[in-house]
Design a protein around this motif. Structure first.
Motif, PDB file in Angstrom:
ATOM      1  N   ASN A  93       0.815  -1.214   0.000  1.00 28.41           N
ATOM      2  CA  ASN A  93       0.000   0.000   0.000  1.00 28.41           C
ATOM      3  C   ASN A  93       0.850   1.267   0.000  1.00 28.41           C
TER       4      ASN A  93
ATOM      5  N   ILE B 208      -1.549  -5.829  -1.444  1.00 26.94           N
ATOM      6  CA  ILE B 208      -2.251  -5.138  -0.375  1.00 26.94           C
ATOM      7  C   ILE B 208      -1.986  -5.800   0.969  1.00 26.94           C
TER       8      ILE B 208
ATOM      9  N   GLU C 275      -6.231   5.169  -2.640  1.00 27.93           N
ATOM     10  CA  GLU C 275      -6.377   3.781  -2.208  1.00 27.93           C
ATOM     11  C   GLU C 275      -7.596   3.615  -1.293  1.00 27.93           C
TER      12      GLU C 275
ATOM     13  N   TRP D 281      -8.160   0.925   0.593  1.00 38.40           N
ATOM     14  CA  TRP D 281      -7.895  -0.068   1.639  1.00 38.40           C
ATOM     15  C   TRP D 281      -7.406   0.600   2.920  1.00 38.40           C
TER      16      TRP D 281
END
Length: 227
Positions: A8, A35, A203, A205
């Protein structure tokens, strides 16, 4: 094609080092983003990295699984990874190695989270010592070699190794003095740094461990990441 495995962009400071170096120098590579998952990433990351960690560079049958080793591997084939001047190169390698092995309190208490702005609960003696050393080191390099980068007039691996610190300074508002303060803004304006930052903000996440660590050491005042 050379493949660089990273994690990430919001969190992975180690991944940023070879990524920004290769991007800035225009070295072609295929990016593979892995990830961070809940719990251990060991099994998934071991599929491509002997250490189970990122970054990892795969160049044909050659596998290089450490950010400093990646820099040295690239330097054998590409000019500009390290300064051409012998004295500047020795200083740059020493400074990069110091970053690679040191600044433990800075790493632990100011984890990289590009999209956040955080007010630290406290800056204790150990963190203050790390900040003071960064200031000393950067101002020394900028003064000794003339800037605008740490080891002279060109971006090199030593700048790449301190690129995660630049993002930490932005996130936590760490105090920089003299030429080091201007260096932070210069680094943030680099196209490769801006590309990484933009991708980090986009991103979707979130990694619980990284988020919890940030909240443990400070108060989040702003979050610029994708909602």
């Amino acid at each position: 094609m050379t493949t660089l495995y990273i994690a990430n962009k919001n969190y992975s400071s180690w991944s940023l080092r070879p990524w920004v170096l290769m991007k800035h120098l225009g070295l072609p590579f295929d990016e593979q983003l892995m990830i961070f998952g809940e719990g251990s990433n060991w099994d998934a990351f071991r599929q491509f990295s002997p250490s189970g960690r990122v970054p990892c560079l795969r160049d044909g049958d050659t596998v290089v699984w450490d950010s400093l080793a990646i820099a040295e591997y690239l330097a054998e084939a590409h000019p500009g990874v390290w300064p051409s001047d012998r004295i500047a190169r020795a200083w740059a390698r020493s400074a990069a190695a110091e970053m690679h092995s040191g600044f433990g309190t800075l790493r632990n208490e100011c984890g990289m989270s590009c999209g956040l702005r955080v007010r630290l609960h406290a800056i204790g003696p150990a963190l203050q010592a790390d900040i003071a050393r960064i200031n000393e080191l950067w101002n020394e390099g900028l003064s000794r070699f003339g800037g605008p980068f740490l080891a002279g007039d060109a971006f090199s691996a030593v700048d790449a190794f301190y690129a995660p610190v630049v993002f930490r300074i932005q996130t936590y508002g760490l105090p920089m003095q003299g030429a080091a303060a201007a260096y932070v803004q210069r680094m943030l304006a680099l196209p490769a740094m801006r590309e990484w930052y933009t991708a980090a903000l986009a991103e979707p996440w979130r990694d619980h461990a990284h988020e919890a660590e940030t909240h443990h050491f400070g108060e989040v005042t702003e979050d610029f990441r994708l909602a």
